[in-house]
Design an enzyme around this catalytic site. Structure first.
Site, PDB file in Angstrom:
ATOM      1  N   HIS A   1      46.839  70.086  76.882  1.00 12.66           N
ATOM      2  CA  HIS A   1      47.422  70.293  78.210  1.00 12.66           C
ATOM      3  C   HIS A   1      47.665  68.948  78.898  1.00 12.66           C
ATOM      4  CE1 HIS A   1      44.968  74.152  77.785  1.00 12.66           C
ATOM      5  NE2 HIS A   1      46.181  74.616  77.979  1.00 12.66           N
TER       6      HIS A   1
ATOM      7  N   VAL B   1      48.745  68.246  70.066  1.00 14.54           N
ATOM      8  CA  VAL B   1      47.595  67.337  70.065  1.00 14.54           C
ATOM      9  C   VAL B   1      46.500  67.986  69.226  1.00 14.54           C
ATOM     10  CG1 VAL B   1      45.861  66.179  71.497  1.00 14.54           C
ATOM     11  CG2 VAL B   1      48.203  66.457  72.336  1.00 14.54           C
TER      12      VAL B   1
ATOM     13  N   ARG C   1      41.142  78.504  72.813  1.00 16.43           N
ATOM     14  CA  ARG C   1      40.402  79.503  72.027  1.00 16.43           C
ATOM     15  C   ARG C   1      39.457  78.860  71.007  1.00 16.43           C
ATOM     16  NH1 ARG C   1      45.491  82.631  72.692  1.00 16.43           N
ATOM     17  NH2 ARG C   1      44.936  84.525  73.831  1.00 16.43           N
TER      18      ARG C   1
HETATM   19  P1  AMP Z   1      47.921  77.703  77.271  1.00 22.84           P
HETATM   20  O1  AMP Z   1      47.025  77.289  78.397  1.00 22.84           O
HETATM   21  O2  AMP Z   1      47.234  77.887  75.968  1.00 22.84           O
HETATM   22  O3  AMP Z   1      48.834  78.857  77.649  1.00 22.84           O
HETATM   23  O4  AMP Z   1      48.890  76.473  77.032  1.00 22.84           O
HETATM   24  C1  AMP Z   1      49.630  75.901  78.088  1.00 22.84           C
HETATM   25  C2  AMP Z   1      50.596  74.907  77.508  1.00 22.84           C
HETATM   26  O5  AMP Z   1      49.871  73.906  76.792  1.00 22.84           O
HETATM   27  C3  AMP Z   1      51.579  75.541  76.514  1.00 22.84           C
HETATM   28  O6  AMP Z   1      52.858  74.948  76.686  1.00 22.84           O
HETATM   29  C4  AMP Z   1      50.977  75.166  75.194  1.00 22.84           C
HETATM   30  O7  AMP Z   1      51.925  75.095  74.150  1.00 22.84           O
HETATM   31  C5  AMP Z   1      50.409  73.792  75.501  1.00 22.84           C
HETATM   32  N1  AMP Z   1      49.388  73.436  74.519  1.00 22.84           N
HETATM   33  C6  AMP Z   1      48.309  74.171  74.139  1.00 22.84           C
HETATM   34  N2  AMP Z   1      47.627  73.558  73.163  1.00 22.84           N
HETATM   35  C7  AMP Z   1      48.289  72.402  72.888  1.00 22.84           C
HETATM   36  C8  AMP Z   1      48.089  71.325  71.973  1.00 22.84           C
HETATM   37  N3  AMP Z   1      47.074  71.314  71.127  1.00 22.84           N
HETATM   38  N4  AMP Z   1      48.980  70.305  71.985  1.00 22.84           N
HETATM   39  C9  AMP Z   1      50.027  70.319  72.847  1.00 22.84           C
HETATM   40  N5  AMP Z   1      50.264  71.296  73.742  1.00 22.84           N
HETATM   41  C10 AMP Z   1      49.413  72.327  73.767  1.00 22.84           C
END
Ligand code: AMP
Length: 283
Positions: free
Chosen positions: A37, A176, A187
């Protein structure tokens, strides 16, 4: 940094920024923030004058048997991480603010939402497209930042922005990873020690196929097989597919166009997704 929970306050806070000609970058998240994030925040800060991060665990993108109530949350920690990362506004509404009583209008994505995760999580991308569209209407950013880790989500959101004529630049940010290769995910905290080790099989499989691709392998079935060989350690492989980056349809063999090798698997009761892009150098 301001923390805002209502749409009215958010609009009020952004009016001045816009009147001053500031470029607004937006990072939608479900919280429990990690380095992935924060990479989106860094990308936004590099291209925007102010960055808004939303933290909202969106109920409409979870299926009835999924982990909505158990989804990890730690708002004070998230706020601190945002503050340290130079975020201007954290927008953390509750579900009633986003979905007014009687809410019955949704954004229905098309074919890009059907394969891969879409076929295992019916309605998921409808929920994603709806909440992202709503958040776009609230924040009205110049640019919005999404992680390539959720490759299909990027494709669905980009298509939605085009189809609904939203004047927002959609920027993808590379995945990342932990030092050992596991893609960062909120998760991952569900994984016990032994599961955490087994979860590595997913990125290992994808990397093994990417290595073969770099060494010249272009046969689609072969590349999928190479990745699958590593995946004995997961409990349930949902899919492992090599798809065209734009259509998300099975890539034609031999591979000639930039494609994405995407996988989803359960390790214990935790569902993990990951992907690698197999790209051809520009001609
Ligand atoms: P989430 O909180 O899981 O819904 O993710 C919010 C945003 O962060 C989304 O655009 C995801 O694709 C991005 N995101 C989650 N994990 C990663 C990661 N490991 N690397 C880059 N972006 C991420």
């Amino acid at each position: 940094m301001q923390t805002i929970t209502t749409i009215a306050e958010l609009r009020h806070a952004l009016v001045q920024a816009r009147e001053a000609g500031k470029r607004v970058g937006f990072v939608p998240t479900m919280g429990y923030l990690h380095e992935g994030h924060l990479a989106l925040v860094a990308a936004s800060r590099a291209r925007s004058d102010i960055t808004v991060v939303s933290i909202f665990v969106n109920p409409t993108q979870f299926g009835p048997s999924e982990d909505l109530s158990a989804y990890p949350r730690d708002f004070p920690r998230d706020e601190q991480l945002c503050r340290n990362a130079g975020v201007a506004i954290v927008f953390a509404p509750d579900a009633r603010e986003i979905y007014p009583a009687g809410s019955e209008t949704f954004v229905e994505p098309g074919g890009l939402a059907k394969p891969l995760c879409g076929s295992f999580r019916p309605g998921h991308f409808r929920g994603v497209a709806t909440v992202v569209c709503k958040l776009f209407n609230m924040v009205q950013p110049d640019a919005a930042f999404f992680g390539q880790k959720d490759f299909q989500q990027c494709a669905v959101v980009r298509r939605m922005a085009l189809d609904l004529n939203l004047p927002i630049e959609i920027v993808d940010v590379p995945t990342v990873r932990e030092p050992d290769g596991l893609a960062m995910s909120s998760r991952n905290r569900y994984l016990g020690g032994e599961e955490r080790r087994r979860a590595l099989a997913i990125s290992r499989g994808l990397f093994a196929a990417a290595d073969e691709f770099r060494s010249g392998e272009r046969n689609v079935e072969k590349l999928i097989e190479i990745a699958k060989e590593q995946l004995n350690n997961v409990d349930r492989l949902q899919y492992l597919e090599l798809v065209d980056c734009h259509t998300l349809e099975r890539a034609a063999s031999p591979l000639r166009l930039t494609s994405a090798l995407c996988g989803a698997a359960y390790v214990g009761s935790t569902r993990l997704i990951d992907n690698v892009i197999l790209s051809f150098p520009a001609p």
